[in-house]
Design an enzyme around this catalytic site. Structure first.
Site, PDB file in Angstrom:
ATOM      1  N   TYR A 256       0.802  -1.222   0.000  1.00 13.40           N
ATOM      2  CA  TYR A 256       0.000   0.000   0.000  1.00 13.40           C
ATOM      3  C   TYR A 256       0.836   1.274   0.000  1.00 13.40           C
ATOM      4  O   TYR A 256       0.296   2.372  -0.084  1.00 13.40           O
ATOM      5  CB  TYR A 256      -0.929   0.018   1.224  1.00 13.40           C
ATOM      6  CG  TYR A 256      -0.157  -0.160   2.513  1.00 13.40           C
ATOM      7  CD1 TYR A 256       0.445   0.911   3.151  1.00 13.40           C
ATOM      8  CD2 TYR A 256       0.014  -1.423   3.059  1.00 13.40           C
ATOM      9  CE1 TYR A 256       1.190   0.738   4.300  1.00 13.40           C
ATOM     10  CE2 TYR A 256       0.743  -1.609   4.209  1.00 13.40           C
ATOM     11  CZ  TYR A 256       1.334  -0.517   4.831  1.00 13.40           C
ATOM     12  OH  TYR A 256       2.077  -0.707   5.964  1.00 13.40           O
TER      13      TYR A 256
ATOM     14  N   GLU B 170      10.866  -4.853   6.011  1.00 13.71           N
ATOM     15  CA  GLU B 170       9.903  -4.337   6.976  1.00 13.71           C
ATOM     16  C   GLU B 170      10.313  -4.570   8.436  1.00 13.71           C
ATOM     17  O   GLU B 170       9.619  -4.138   9.347  1.00 13.71           O
ATOM     18  CB  GLU B 170       8.523  -4.944   6.719  1.00 13.71           C
ATOM     19  CG  GLU B 170       7.979  -4.676   5.331  1.00 13.71           C
ATOM     20  CD  GLU B 170       7.652  -3.209   5.048  1.00 13.71           C
ATOM     21  OE1 GLU B 170       7.931  -2.331   5.897  1.00 13.71           O
ATOM     22  OE2 GLU B 170       7.119  -2.925   3.973  1.00 13.71           O
TER      23      GLU B 170
END
Length: 153
Positions: free
Chosen positions: A10, A83
């Site tokens: 996203y 991440e």
């Protein structure tokens, strides 16, 4: 044949954005599937350096637009490393993503918590927002780093 899994991105991992070019595009086992939107609502916002954060509070915020990719084990490992999953920066969680007339289960990277009061919650991390993104090593002031994981003045 290696099993691929769906991953919903996203933010900076979307095609043409910084981490897509730096990480996802370099994964030979990754393939774009489709654009989509989360079935549930989540808080999505950007910090001082236009880094996007999705807080895993289902039912709050807005449905979030992004891109669905199929990745193999190597691609998933590269995304987990980016991440900071092992360090607890982001968690990889499964969500439902609406793609056209169907829904697909996919991994999504989100943070556990962040202060949301006064923040603009976004439906999408756009190219216009990303144009102001400061990449790692691009001059982020460590004094602005906050315990929840982002940067604020």
């Amino acid at each position: 044949m290696k099993l691929r899994q769906n991953v919903f991105v996203y933010g900076t991992l979307k095609r043409g954005f910084y981490n897509y070019d730096a990480v996802l595009a370099r994964q030979p086992d990754a393939a774009f599937v489709a654009e989509g939107v989360t079935t549930e609502r989540f808080p999505l916002f950007v910090d001082h350096y236009k880094i996007p954060y999705l807080v895993h509070r289902a039912g709050e915020g807005r449905r979030v637009s992004g891109e669905l990719f199929a990745v193999g084990p190597e691609g998933l490992a590269a995304l987990d490393a980016l991440e900071g999953v092992d360090e607890g920066r982001y968690a990889r969680r499964e969500v439902d993503v609406d793609v056209g007339e169907s829904s697909k289960r996919a991994w999504l990277y989100s943070i556990n918590d962040a202060p949301l009061a006064g923040r603009e919650l976004l439906p999408a991390y756009t190219a216009a927002i990303h144009a102001a993104y400061t990449p790692p090593g691009g001059g982020r002031d460590p004094a602005l780093f906050r315990p929840w994981g982002g940067y604020e003045p």
